[in-house]
Design an enzyme around this catalytic site. Structure first.
Site, short mmCIF file in Angstrom:
data_model
loop_
_atom_site.label_atom_id
_atom_site.label_comp_id
_atom_site.label_asym_id
_atom_site.label_seq_id
_atom_site.Cartn_x
_atom_site.Cartn_y
_atom_site.Cartn_z
N SER A 125 0.84 -1.19 0.00
CA SER A 125 0.00 0.00 0.00
C SER A 125 0.88 1.24 0.00
CB SER A 125 -0.85 -0.03 1.27
OG SER A 125 -1.46 1.22 1.46
N TYR A 153 -1.50 -0.89 10.71
CA TYR A 153 -1.81 -1.51 9.41
C TYR A 153 -0.67 -1.27 8.43
CZ TYR A 153 -3.61 -1.68 4.64
OH TYR A 153 -3.75 -1.92 3.29
N LYS A 157 2.31 -3.87 6.43
CA LYS A 157 2.67 -3.89 5.00
C LYS A 157 4.18 -3.69 4.85
CE LYS A 157 -1.39 -4.59 3.44
NZ LYS A 157 -1.74 -5.84 2.78
P1 NAD Z 1 -10.85 -7.04 1.60
O1 NAD Z 1 -11.01 -7.03 3.06
O2 NAD Z 1 -12.05 -6.86 0.75
O3 NAD Z 1 -10.13 -8.40 1.15
C1 NAD Z 1 -9.21 -9.08 1.97
C2 NAD Z 1 -9.64 -10.53 2.03
O4 NAD Z 1 -8.73 -11.28 2.82
C3 NAD Z 1 -11.00 -10.69 2.65
O5 NAD Z 1 -11.81 -11.48 1.80
C4 NAD Z 1 -10.73 -11.42 3.97
O6 NAD Z 1 -11.79 -12.28 4.31
C5 NAD Z 1 -9.45 -12.16 3.65
N1 NAD Z 1 -8.60 -12.46 4.81
C6 NAD Z 1 -8.17 -11.60 5.77
N2 NAD Z 1 -7.39 -12.24 6.65
C7 NAD Z 1 -7.33 -13.53 6.25
C8 NAD Z 1 -6.68 -14.70 6.75
N3 NAD Z 1 -5.94 -14.67 7.86
N4 NAD Z 1 -6.81 -15.85 6.07
C9 NAD Z 1 -7.56 -15.91 4.94
N5 NAD Z 1 -8.19 -14.85 4.44
C10 NAD Z 1 -8.08 -13.68 5.08
O7 NAD Z 1 -9.75 -5.96 1.22
P2 NAD Z 1 -9.29 -5.37 -0.17
O8 NAD Z 1 -9.66 -3.96 -0.22
O9 NAD Z 1 -9.68 -6.27 -1.26
O10 NAD Z 1 -7.72 -5.44 0.02
C11 NAD Z 1 -6.93 -6.49 -0.46
C12 NAD Z 1 -5.49 -6.22 -0.11
O11 NAD Z 1 -5.10 -4.98 -0.67
C13 NAD Z 1 -5.23 -6.11 1.38
O12 NAD Z 1 -4.00 -6.74 1.65
C14 NAD Z 1 -5.15 -4.64 1.62
O13 NAD Z 1 -4.34 -4.33 2.71
C15 NAD Z 1 -4.52 -4.15 0.33
N6 NAD Z 1 -4.83 -2.76 0.04
C16 NAD Z 1 -6.11 -2.33 -0.03
C17 NAD Z 1 -6.39 -0.98 -0.28
C18 NAD Z 1 -7.81 -0.48 -0.32
O14 NAD Z 1 -8.01 0.73 -0.23
N7 NAD Z 1 -8.81 -1.32 -0.52
C19 NAD Z 1 -5.35 -0.07 -0.48
C20 NAD Z 1 -4.06 -0.54 -0.44
C21 NAD Z 1 -3.82 -1.89 -0.17
#
Ligand code: NAD
Ligand code: UDP
Length: 688
Positions: A125, A153, A157
């Protein structure tokens, strides 16, 4: 066959990426513990890509369970999304964030190592940069901007990046692509997938979407005294589909490295263009078509003026570039929001796995319940109607045990029947100069699509939705099956969609068979129906049920149950109330319209063709269809444990039996390439 394992594939970014992976020819396995997502997203992925995507409800920290997935599938690489991601929450429960995000990643990397999988694309991120405005000349932010995450958080990362770096240093065959996302927004253009935030959204657009749909009063704009063109902060908003595509580019890049060559490298995924909060607000208002309420509030702690990506490295090295605009994202987000106002969460709908193997989610039982006690259950296998409960009485025959549905003695309980319901004489037909020989599964004829008909197929989906109109609640369920050219001997690629529409007294079924533009056959034959057995007696027998039909005309049949071509009256005048039982049984195709029909009857009148009552109960069933005929079968042949003969009766909407082999009737069932077959049926259960 090798697979890409996607952790967190049920989540917002993961689900969009799975679609792009499949679109780019990759096979995918999803691992997700659903702690912040819903399996419905996976069901919709399959519905969109029309392929089975294996799914495992596994927590990454459970390395034994994870290892089993690696043993079962030949995993070539991993895209690692799974994480907890709420900045504010991470400051309150940091230990859970470190445990889940870092613990989960360490477990994953150990299992990868044990299985000699050394390719990983990691969801990082822009948060790792912290406040990049602390430096001069670091906006737009390049990858070499020093890291300084400001919350737990962001620190997870940062630490995971360091772990991957150290692993690569120790073993330079590891290939790690670190993707630092800026602000992902938008939804899938199909309207079927999007962000489904639980509770009050923290992010700008999900919050604004809830204001627009009426779930929140107004948007608070956190500060308008920044040094930007309108005083609000600047971010780099990237459409989630562009972001998803960035993962494919990164994976392809890693896969193109020389054999044995490793890599650790970071790439920013952003558009390189900044937008202010007001820019985004106006773009979303435009998509919605009206001004949305907002107030300017004070600055939010931790926010900075400008976080825009320098995406040159990804543009040049990965040959990837964001192509969609903030306007595109707003349009797609609005479609997703209006079509799914509560995301995947439907308050009167529940599902359970409907397989002996409870870890196999492909066949599920979907139950929708209404305030008046009306309850309907559907399953993926055969897109079937497993149960309808009216006034506490079960009014449709079905098995509780899923394995009963695959028994030979199952008389097609509740199932969709296709590609051609009813009989095809001599198990063959001619079309465009070709003779098609089918398997004969009933004497010399083909019955209900042959040995591997739609009743035996597991449909993708459902896409489950709910609409509320005042007190009226309507649920819809879309199931899809891809019936390929040559299946059961039939020509042409057909996409079959079964749409159930359920309210507090009825079950509507729409049958759609699209003969695809890309099909190798010029034409094919389709006749779809549903084979539910109704019983409104409240006992295990339908004897004494009184039926009354719109027509007394049936298709006369010969000894092999094929129509002779004549329309004749039936043995008892069923346009008058008629008591069915051992002495008054039916298995005939009744004709509603002797002229037949065209190929798509969906816009024709949904005509009530038969009603049934039973003196034991106060329930009246009304069966309606747009089709020119219906088969009334009073269940004499039911012979399956737990159900005796005449324990249910069928009213199956239909084209004329064996229409493909009768010149005047053929037009009812021949579907040319690019054409769509359609019909509707509806079963209403009212108080008599
Ligand atoms: P999200 O919460 O929709 O998806 C994450 C998924 O991981 C979920 O389905 C959750 O159930 C699953 N999960 C979490 N912990 C778990 C575990 N221990 N075992 C198995 N599954 C697990 O989030 P997103 O927005 O799709 O984000 C995906 C990735 O991108 C994340 O790593 C997040 O940090 C990163 N990210 C997101 C954003 C944003 O703004 N959405 C920005 C930068 C980075
Ligand atoms: N924002 C806002 N009101 C909200 C949510 C966000 O004004 O309800 C602003 C926030 O101050 C920031 C921008 O919108 O300038 C993007 O915030 P978001 O939380 O979506 O993403 P961030 O960039 O903080 O990760």
């Amino acid at each position: 066959m090798s697979y890409i394992l996607v952790t967190g594939g049920a989540g917002y970014i993961g689900s969009h990426t799975v679609i792009e992976l499949v679109n780019h020819g990759y096979k995918v396995v999803i691992v997700d513990n659903l702690c912040n997502s819903s399996y419905d997203a996976v069901a919709r992925i399959e519905y969109i890509v029309k392929q089975h995507v294996p799914f495992f409800n596994v927590d990454l920290r459970d390395s034994d369970a994870l290892d089993k997935v690696f043993k079962q599938y030949d995993i070539q690489g991993v895209i690692h999304f799974a994480a907890l991601k709420a900045v504010g929450e991470s400051t309150k429960i940091p230990l859970q964030y470190y445990d889940n995000n870092i613990g989960g990643t360490i477990s994953l990397l150990n299992v990868m190592k044990a299985n000699s999988v050394k390719t990983v694309v990691f969801s990082s991120s822009a948060t790792v940069y912290g406040d990049a405005t602390r430096f001069e000349n670091m906006i737009p932010i390049p990858e070499h901007c020093p890291n300084d995450p400001t919350n737990p958080y962001g620190k997870t990362k940062y630490m995971i990046e360091q772990i991957l770096k150290d692993i690569h240093t120790a073993d330079n065959q590891w290939r790690s692509a670190i993707l630092r996302y800026f602000n992902p927004i938008g939804a899938h253009p199909s309207g079927l997938l999007g962000e489904d935030p639980l509770g009050i959204p923290n992010n700008l657009l999900p919050y604004l979407a809830q204001v627009a749909i009426g779930r929140r009063d107004k948007l608070s704009i956190f500060g308008n005294d920044y040094d930007s063109h309108d005083g609000t902060p600047i971010r780099d908003y990237i459409h989630v589909v562009d972001l998803a595509k960035g993962h494919i580019s990164a994976l392809n890049y890693l896969n193109k490295l020389e054999t044995g060559e490793g890599l650790f490298r970071e790439w920013n995924l952003g558009t390189g263009k900044g937008s202010t909060v007001f820019d985004v607000y106006h773009a979303f208002c435009k998509a919605v078509g009206r001004e949305l309420p907002y107030e300017v509030a004070g600055r939010r702690g931790g926010d900075v003026l400008n976080l825009t990506a320098n995406a040159t490295r990804a543009n040049t090295e990965l040959k990837w570039e964001a192509t969609l605009s903030v306007e595109d994202a707003c349009k797609d987000l609005w479609k997703w929001t209006t079509e799914n106002p509560f995301g995947f969460n439907i308050d009167n709908y529940k599902w359970q796995v409907f397989n002996d193997d409870k870890s196999d989610y492909s066949n599920r039982l979907h139950t929708v319940s209404f305030a008046n006690g009306f309850k309907v259950s559907l399953a993926n296998r055969g897109a079937l109607l497993q149960s309808v409960v009216k006034n506490g009485t079960s009014v449709v025959c079905g098995f509780q045990d899923p394995s009963r549905y695959i028994e030979k003695s199952n008389p097609f309980f509740g199932t969709t029947v296709g590609r051609v319901a009813n009989r095809i004489g001599g198990a063959k037909f001619e079309l465009n100069g070709n003779t098609y020989q089918l398997a004969a599964n009933e004497g010399a004829n083909t019955l209900h699509g042959g040995f591997h008909g739609y009743d035996k197929q597991t449909f993708f989906g459902p896409v489950a939705k709910q609409e509320k109109n005042g007190d009226k609640v309507v649920n819809t369920f879309l199931f899809k099956y891809e019936d390929k050219d040559g299946n059961n001997g039939f020509p042409g690629d057909v996409e079959c969609v079964i749409k159930y529409t359920v309210d507090d007294e009825s079950v509507g079924i729409e049958f759609i068979g699209s003969h695809l533009e890309t099909s190798p056959a010029e034409a094919t034959v389709i006749n779809l129906t549903n084979h539910s057995y109704f019983n409104i007696s409240g006992t295990d027998s339908t004897d004494g049920t009184v039926v009354k039909a719109i027509t007394n005309t049936q298709l006369e049949v010969d000894d092999s149950l094929l129509p002779t071509g004549k329309f004749v009256p039936t043995h008892t005048d069923i346009t008058k109330p008629t008591k069915i039982g051992p002495d008054c049984a039916f298995d005939y195709c009744f004709v509603v319209n002797e002229a037949g029909s065209g190929i798509d009857t969906r816009s024709d009148e949904l005509k009530p063709v038969l009603e049934a009552t039973h003196p034991n109960t106060n329930i009246k069933l009304v069966a309606a269809t747009t089709d020119p005929a219906f088969q009334l079968y009073t269940g004499t042949g039911i012979d399956t444990p737990g159900f005796k003969p005449r324990s249910g009766f069928c009213v199956e909407n239909s084209r004329f039996v064996n229409a493909i082999n009768v010149p005047e009737w053929r037009k009812q069932v021949i579907v040319k390439r690019g054409e769509t077959y359609g019909s509707k049926a509806k079963y209403t259960f009212v108080d008599a």
